[in-house]
Motif scaffolding. Structure first.
Motif, PDB file in Angstrom:
ATOM      1  N   ASN A 235       0.815  -1.219   0.000  1.00 56.17           N
ATOM      2  CA  ASN A 235       0.000   0.000   0.000  1.00 56.17           C
ATOM      3  C   ASN A 235       0.842   1.258   0.000  1.00 56.17           C
ATOM      4  O   ASN A 235       0.450   2.277  -0.544  1.00 56.17           O
TER       5      ASN A 235
ATOM      6  N   ARG B 132      -4.853  -6.854 -13.967  1.00 61.42           N
ATOM      7  CA  ARG B 132      -5.983  -6.482 -13.104  1.00 61.42           C
ATOM      8  C   ARG B 132      -5.763  -5.115 -12.478  1.00 61.42           C
ATOM      9  O   ARG B 132      -6.652  -4.277 -12.453  1.00 61.42           O
ATOM     10  N   ASP B 133      -4.572  -4.884 -11.962  1.00 59.14           N
ATOM     11  CA  ASP B 133      -4.360  -3.703 -11.120  1.00 59.14           C
ATOM     12  C   ASP B 133      -4.012  -2.424 -11.860  1.00 59.14           C
ATOM     13  O   ASP B 133      -4.286  -1.337 -11.366  1.00 59.14           O
TER      14      ASP B 133
ATOM     15  N   MET C  58      -6.562   0.595 -10.824  1.00 57.72           N
ATOM     16  CA  MET C  58      -6.096   1.586  -9.856  1.00 57.72           C
ATOM     17  C   MET C  58      -6.292   3.005 -10.399  1.00 57.72           C
ATOM     18  O   MET C  58      -6.484   3.946  -9.657  1.00 57.72           O
TER      19      MET C  58
ATOM     20  N   TYR D 202      -9.802   3.585  -9.647  1.00 57.01           N
ATOM     21  CA  TYR D 202      -9.901   3.763  -8.181  1.00 57.01           C
ATOM     22  C   TYR D 202      -9.684   5.242  -7.807  1.00 57.01           C
ATOM     23  O   TYR D 202     -10.513   5.866  -7.145  1.00 57.01           O
TER      24      TYR D 202
ATOM     25  N   VAL E 110     -13.653  -1.297   3.524  1.00 58.02           N
ATOM     26  CA  VAL E 110     -12.176  -1.322   3.495  1.00 58.02           C
ATOM     27  C   VAL E 110     -11.630   0.002   2.945  1.00 58.02           C
ATOM     28  O   VAL E 110     -10.747   0.629   3.534  1.00 58.02           O
ATOM     29  N   ASN E 111     -12.197   0.446   1.828  1.00 59.32           N
ATOM     30  CA  ASN E 111     -11.623   1.626   1.184  1.00 59.32           C
ATOM     31  C   ASN E 111     -12.117   2.926   1.792  1.00 59.32           C
ATOM     32  O   ASN E 111     -11.419   3.944   1.720  1.00 59.32           O
TER      33      ASN E 111
HETATM   34  C1  LIG Z   1      -7.609  -4.714  -7.657  1.00 58.91           C
HETATM   35  N1  LIG Z   1      -8.304  -3.566  -7.198  1.00 58.91           N
HETATM   36  C2  LIG Z   1      -9.443  -3.136  -7.897  1.00 58.91           C
HETATM   37  C3  LIG Z   1      -7.886  -2.867  -6.136  1.00 58.91           C
HETATM   38  N2  LIG Z   1      -6.966  -3.307  -5.497  1.00 58.91           N
HETATM   39  N3  LIG Z   1      -8.501  -1.706  -5.897  1.00 58.91           N
HETATM   40  C4  LIG Z   1      -8.057  -0.794  -4.941  1.00 58.91           C
HETATM   41  C5  LIG Z   1      -8.411  -1.209  -3.575  1.00 58.91           C
HETATM   42  C6  LIG Z   1      -7.255  -1.451  -2.696  1.00 58.91           C
HETATM   43  C7  LIG Z   1      -7.627  -1.933  -1.350  1.00 58.91           C
HETATM   44  N4  LIG Z   1      -6.432  -2.279  -0.647  1.00 58.91           N
HETATM   45  C8  LIG Z   1      -8.532  -3.140  -1.391  1.00 58.91           C
HETATM   46  O1  LIG Z   1      -8.025  -4.245  -1.192  1.00 58.91           O
HETATM   47  O2  LIG Z   1      -9.728  -3.018  -1.576  1.00 58.91           O
END
Ligand SMILES: CN(C)C(=N)NCCC[C@H](N)C(=O)O
Length: 288
Positions: free
Chosen positions: A70, A173-174, A178, A181, A272-273
């Motif tokens: 993170n 995916r990320d 992100m 996000y 979480v977010n």
């Molecule tokens: C893979 N994706 C969509 C993400 N990681 N999105 C951001 C969220 C990050 C956060 N630590 C969580 O685990 O939700």
């Protein structure tokens, strides 16, 4: 290079992670095993067979790794924005960056964090998929006895590259999600905050929660593929690669396979977010 963003990213990520881990275990089981009829059935079975501890399987490692993961995400995001727009975190309220810059910075953060996340996420998924009850005297021990044992076994059996199984799917995916996000978070904060002011706590919570949901809805198809690639071990090799995994999953289970776990992902993503962004914003304001 400002380092507060890295530290704030670590602390806020850890808070979010503890809150969301039970949802995450249910999600991983639903995505990779066919013995559960749905979210409730999965929760009941985990509780009956493995007690409350079953929901927290594989959490110690992510807690340790979130320090890296993170902080890389938030630190790289903020420092990329600094490079692109020459504004610090504090200055960005008065001079908001363009959505294109936010998206690019988010994608950069997502891409680099995926590389750091890959081995930790692999170990988490392997541990979460062990269905043996926690510490039953007399019963055979599970394949992996903990995160270090799991890492060592993968390394021994599959080599260094084995620790990066599923890493391509994770990066795919990320990287874009992100971007989604941070755009969702900044867009909602901007929408509901008077010019030049900091967003209120309620705005941060709601914007953070929806940023989590939006990014996870977009990420779920590749999340399913990623989890399957990670469970594809050396001895029982089923998929040739990301594309092969997609094609054979759709052939066997239909297009719906790409949305496995989307409900639980979204239910997990909101709290979480919300907590992650609230603590991140407050830590930076406090230090600023
Ligand atoms: C893979 N994706 C969509 C993400 N990681 N999105 C951001 C969220 C990050 C956060 N630590 C969580 O685990 O939700």
């Amino acid at each position: 290079m400002p380092v507060e963003e890295f530290v704030a990213g670590w602390i806020s990520g850890a808070l979010g992670l503890v809150l969301g881990h039970p949802f995450d275990t249910v999600k991983v089981r639903l995505q990779t095993q066919t013995t559960y009829r749905g979210i409730v059935d999965c929760m009941v079975k985990i509780y009956r067979h493995e007690s409350l501890l079953g929901f927290f399987k594989g959490m110690s490692f992510p807690i340790a790794s979130i320090a890296v993961v993170n902080s890389v995400l938030f630190g790289v995001y903020s420092n990329t924005l600094l490079l692109l727009t020459a504004t610090s975190h504090q200055e960005r309220r008065a001079q908001p960056p363009s959505y294109m810059h936010i998206f690019l910075a988010g994608c950069t953060g997502g891409f680099l964090q995926a590389y750091c996340l890959a081995p930790f996420d692999l170990i988490k998924v392997r541990l979460q998929n062990q269905t043996e009850p926690v510490a039953q005297p007399g019963s055979p021990p599970p394949q992996y006895q903990g995160p270090v044992h799991c890492a060592a076994s993968i390394f021994r059996e599959e080599g260094y590259r084995g620790l990066f199984r599923g890493a391509w799917a994770l990066m795919l995916r990320d990287t874009p999600t992100m971007g989604i996000y941070f755009i969702t978070y900044e867009g909602l904060c901007h929408q509901y905050t008077p010019e030049g002011q900091n967003p209120s706590s309620a705005t941060v919570l709601v914007a953070g929660g929806f940023a989590g949901i939006a990014s996870w809805v977009a990420a779920t198809p590749l999340d399913v593929i990623k989890s399957r690639m990670q469970m594809d071990g050396l001895r029982r090799r089923v998929y040739q690669g990301v594309l092969d995994c997609m094609v054979s999953s759709v052939r066997q289970e239909g297009l719906g396979v790409f949305f496995r776990g989307v409900t639980i992902n979204s239910a997990r993503a909101f709290p979480v977010n919300a907590v992650t962004f609230l603590s991140y914003e407050y830590l930076l304001r406090w230090w600023g």
